[in-house]
Write a protein that holds these residues in place. Sequence first.
Motif, PDB file in Angstrom:
ATOM      1  N   GLN A  28      31.073 -33.937   0.012  1.00 24.05           N
ATOM      2  CA  GLN A  28      29.894 -33.222   0.528  1.00 24.05           C
ATOM      3  C   GLN A  28      29.909 -31.818  -0.076  1.00 24.05           C
ATOM      4  O   GLN A  28      30.870 -31.070   0.137  1.00 24.05           O
ATOM      5  N   VAL A  29      28.891 -31.473  -0.849  1.00 21.80           N
ATOM      6  CA  VAL A  29      28.855 -30.143  -1.453  1.00 21.80           C
ATOM      7  C   VAL A  29      28.268 -29.150  -0.456  1.00 21.80           C
ATOM      8  O   VAL A  29      27.180 -29.363   0.083  1.00 21.80           O
ATOM      9  N   VAL A  30      29.006 -28.089  -0.200  1.00 26.29           N
ATOM     10  CA  VAL A  30      28.583 -27.075   0.758  1.00 26.29           C
ATOM     11  C   VAL A  30      27.751 -26.017   0.021  1.00 26.29           C
ATOM     12  O   VAL A  30      26.537 -26.000   0.133  1.00 26.29           O
ATOM     13  N   ALA A  31      28.403 -25.152  -0.754  1.00 30.15           N
ATOM     14  CA  ALA A  31      27.686 -24.059  -1.421  1.00 30.15           C
ATOM     15  C   ALA A  31      27.859 -24.137  -2.925  1.00 30.15           C
ATOM     16  O   ALA A  31      28.948 -24.445  -3.421  1.00 30.15           O
ATOM     17  N   LEU A  32      26.776 -23.832  -3.640  1.00 29.47           N
ATOM     18  CA  LEU A  32      26.830 -23.651  -5.096  1.00 29.47           C
ATOM     19  C   LEU A  32      26.300 -22.252  -5.365  1.00 29.47           C
ATOM     20  O   LEU A  32      25.255 -21.880  -4.823  1.00 29.47           O
ATOM     21  N   ALA A  50      23.425 -30.097  -2.178  1.00 31.25           N
ATOM     22  CA  ALA A  50      24.203 -29.005  -1.578  1.00 31.25           C
ATOM     23  C   ALA A  50      23.551 -28.532  -0.284  1.00 31.25           C
ATOM     24  O   ALA A  50      22.345 -28.687  -0.096  1.00 31.25           O
ATOM     25  N   GLU A  51      24.360 -27.943   0.599  1.00 34.82           N
ATOM     26  CA  GLU A  51      23.797 -27.370   1.832  1.00 34.82           C
ATOM     27  C   GLU A  51      23.075 -26.064   1.521  1.00 34.82           C
ATOM     28  O   GLU A  51      22.048 -25.774   2.102  1.00 34.82           O
ATOM     29  N   ILE A  52      23.678 -25.263   0.610  1.00 36.83           N
ATOM     30  CA  ILE A  52      23.073 -23.954   0.300  1.00 36.83           C
ATOM     31  C   ILE A  52      23.297 -23.612  -1.174  1.00 36.83           C
ATOM     32  O   ILE A  52      24.358 -23.929  -1.739  1.00 36.83           O
ATOM     33  N   ALA A  53      22.298 -22.972  -1.773  1.00 39.60           N
ATOM     34  CA  ALA A  53      22.415 -22.440  -3.134  1.00 39.60           C
ATOM     35  C   ALA A  53      22.274 -20.929  -3.051  1.00 39.60           C
ATOM     36  O   ALA A  53      21.386 -20.428  -2.359  1.00 39.60           O
ATOM     37  N   VAL A  54      23.163 -20.220  -3.734  1.00 39.38           N
ATOM     38  CA  VAL A  54      23.172 -18.760  -3.646  1.00 39.38           C
ATOM     39  C   VAL A  54      23.148 -18.150  -5.041  1.00 39.38           C
ATOM     40  O   VAL A  54      23.978 -18.500  -5.886  1.00 39.38           O
ATOM     41  N   THR A  55      22.195 -17.233  -5.266  1.00 39.12           N
ATOM     42  CA  THR A  55      22.225 -16.450  -6.504  1.00 39.12           C
ATOM     43  C   THR A  55      22.816 -15.085  -6.185  1.00 39.12           C
ATOM     44  O   THR A  55      22.566 -14.534  -5.106  1.00 39.12           O
ATOM     45  N   ALA A  56      23.601 -14.559  -7.125  1.00 43.11           N
ATOM     46  CA  ALA A  56      24.243 -13.257  -6.904  1.00 43.11           C
ATOM     47  C   ALA A  56      23.239 -12.112  -6.938  1.00 43.11           C
ATOM     48  O   ALA A  56      23.556 -11.003  -6.537  1.00 43.11           O
ATOM     49  N   HIS A  57      22.012 -12.394  -7.422  1.00 47.07           N
ATOM     50  CA  HIS A  57      21.046 -11.318  -7.638  1.00 47.07           C
ATOM     51  C   HIS A  57      19.910 -11.362  -6.622  1.00 47.07           C
ATOM     52  O   HIS A  57      19.175 -12.361  -6.552  1.00 47.07           O
ATOM     53  N   ASP A  58      19.733 -10.253  -5.874  1.00 47.04           N
ATOM     54  CA  ASP A  58      18.664 -10.163  -4.868  1.00 47.04           C
ATOM     55  C   ASP A  58      17.296 -10.475  -5.463  1.00 47.04           C
ATOM     56  O   ASP A  58      16.486 -11.164  -4.850  1.00 47.04           O
ATOM     57  N   ASP A  59      17.060  -9.965  -6.682  1.00 47.16           N
ATOM     58  CA  ASP A  59      15.725 -10.123  -7.278  1.00 47.16           C
ATOM     59  C   ASP A  59      15.450 -11.550  -7.754  1.00 47.16           C
ATOM     60  O   ASP A  59      14.357 -11.844  -8.220  1.00 47.16           O
ATOM     61  N   CYS A  60      16.431 -12.433  -7.638  1.00 46.17           N
ATOM     62  CA  CYS A  60      16.201 -13.833  -8.025  1.00 46.17           C
ATOM     63  C   CYS A  60      15.903 -14.722  -6.816  1.00 46.17           C
ATOM     64  O   CYS A  60      15.750 -15.941  -6.948  1.00 46.17           O
ATOM     65  N   TYR A  61      15.867 -14.099  -5.634  1.00 42.16           N
ATOM     66  CA  TYR A  61      15.703 -14.899  -4.414  1.00 42.16           C
ATOM     67  C   TYR A  61      14.436 -15.754  -4.441  1.00 42.16           C
ATOM     68  O   TYR A  61      14.477 -16.968  -4.192  1.00 42.16           O
ATOM     69  N   ASP A  62      13.290 -15.110  -4.747  1.00 37.52           N
ATOM     70  CA  ASP A  62      12.009 -15.833  -4.690  1.00 37.52           C
ATOM     71  C   ASP A  62      12.008 -17.020  -5.653  1.00 37.52           C
ATOM     72  O   ASP A  62      11.533 -18.108  -5.308  1.00 37.52           O
ATOM     73  N   ALA A  63      12.539 -16.795  -6.842  1.00 38.93           N
ATOM     74  CA  ALA A  63      12.551 -17.868  -7.847  1.00 38.93           C
ATOM     75  C   ALA A  63      13.393 -19.045  -7.356  1.00 38.93           C
ATOM     76  O   ALA A  63      13.007 -20.216  -7.514  1.00 38.93           O
ATOM     77  N   LEU A  82      26.952 -14.186  -1.100  1.00 39.38           N
ATOM     78  CA  LEU A  82      28.080 -14.879  -1.761  1.00 39.38           C
ATOM     79  C   LEU A  82      29.285 -14.929  -0.830  1.00 39.38           C
ATOM     80  O   LEU A  82      29.963 -15.950  -0.723  1.00 39.38           O
ATOM     81  N   ILE A  83      29.532 -13.805  -0.171  1.00 40.62           N
ATOM     82  CA  ILE A  83      30.685 -13.734   0.741  1.00 40.62           C
ATOM     83  C   ILE A  83      30.467 -14.665   1.936  1.00 40.62           C
ATOM     84  O   ILE A  83      31.375 -15.405   2.338  1.00 40.62           O
ATOM     85  N   ASP A  84      29.241 -14.658   2.458  1.00 37.96           N
ATOM     86  CA  ASP A  84      28.930 -15.544   3.594  1.00 37.96           C
ATOM     87  C   ASP A  84      29.116 -17.013   3.182  1.00 37.96           C
ATOM     88  O   ASP A  84      29.596 -17.831   3.967  1.00 37.96           O
ATOM     89  N   ALA A  85      28.755 -17.318   1.943  1.00 36.58           N
ATOM     90  CA  ALA A  85      28.910 -18.701   1.460  1.00 36.58           C
ATOM     91  C   ALA A  85      30.392 -19.083   1.406  1.00 36.58           C
ATOM     92  O   ALA A  85      30.763 -20.223   1.693  1.00 36.58           O
TER      93      ALA A  85
END
Length: 389
Positions: A28-32, A50-63, A82-85
């Motif tokens: 089961q993939v949790v975070a990528l 995956a349960e969650i996908a996280v980008t390190a960059h705030d400005d990439c959130y919408d995309a 990233l830390i929360d993930a």
Amino acid sequence: MRRVSVFGATGSVGENTFDLLSRRADIQVVALTGGRNIARLAHQARALRAEIAVTAHDDCYDALRDALAGSGIQVAAGTQALIDAADRPADWVMSAIVGAAGLVPGLRALSQGATLALANKESLVTAGPLMLACAARHGGRILPVDSEHSAVFQALVGEDIAAVDRVVITASGGPFRAWTKAQLETATLAQAQVHPSWSMGQRITIDSASMFNKALELIETREFFGLDPAQIETVVHPQSIVHALVGFRDGAMMAHMGMPDMRHAIGYALNWPARADLPVPRLDLAALGQLQFEAPDPDRFPALRLARHVMELRGHAGTAFNAAKEVALDEFIAGRIGFMDMARLVERTLDRLMSDSALSAPVQALETVQAMDQMARRVACDLASRPIV
Ligand code: NAD
Ligand code: MG
């Protein structure tokens, strides 16, 4: 179901990890997590559910949110995300972010007792004692994924570390293996970005050309296996077939061999302590014909000499070394300093910090590591703004 997260999923190690995970139904993939390559991160997240996908960059959130619309996959952005993930419970976590940025997510994963498959060598170089203490305190475990360290780890199975005489990690020698010092002064970014035997991310590829990668790996060996610096060697081996050798007190040497494919080391960490089928090319020694070995040259590749110095100093010297190296690499990539200036800049940064008592103080807290990291970056940036040669 084993719960798995991948930090730095869109990079070179991350893609190799994705390839192995794609073949498994028992995970089961949790975070990528990734950076700006949103299309790739979204593709991986959908493919692995995956349960969650996280980008390190705030400005990439919408995309990222748009790319995953309708998938039911959660989306987040930024350093805290990233830390929360990393705090999400997982059994196995791949640490494949490049640079010191991988440290905190790795520590958080260890803090919740996960097995950390560690490709991010910078976290051991910058804060080895913290990483090992964190794993021990919380019942987590670090499995090395750097090919040389995975090789040493495998050669040590069933052995007593006290019976080890020496460890030899191999180096391909990179694209400039046969270059003279004068030629190295003129090496360009384009020339440094081509690796003769491994396909890897841009930063580690250039670090391989300068042998800063091997310097990091010598320090990583000291930190991870707890050996004396005098017991740790490197030998140049252009074919990258033998990844490391462990020499024992009785004179026997155990060599680990395999084709240069990171799925070996990633797969070993994923299946550990078992061995399972892996989709890697098999070794045909007769077809290869011969394997070459040469002594490394610290005169042409001063990063190796600096690594010896750092291993002897310990304390926060690894932190300062890694931070200065990251600045030097940025400066070289930006075209502001020459290829050989990278080692000069790192050496001068270490010299400048020698008078600071924090450099030799033992690594015990994340705050002191981060303070030394920041100070070394400031000093290196300051030095880089003046003529180096
Ligand atoms: P890469 O540049 O291909 O990928 C790095 C990944 O980290 C990407 O997903 C990127 O988006 C992410 N990332 C980059 N900077 C980040 C930041 N500041 N915060 C959060 N995420 C960030 O790198 P790579 O070649 O896969 O190497 C990853 C790590 O593994 C490095 O520490 C490297 O030394 C180590 N390693 C790589 C190889 C290899 O074959 N590539 C082999 C051994 C060890
Ligand atoms: Mg390596």
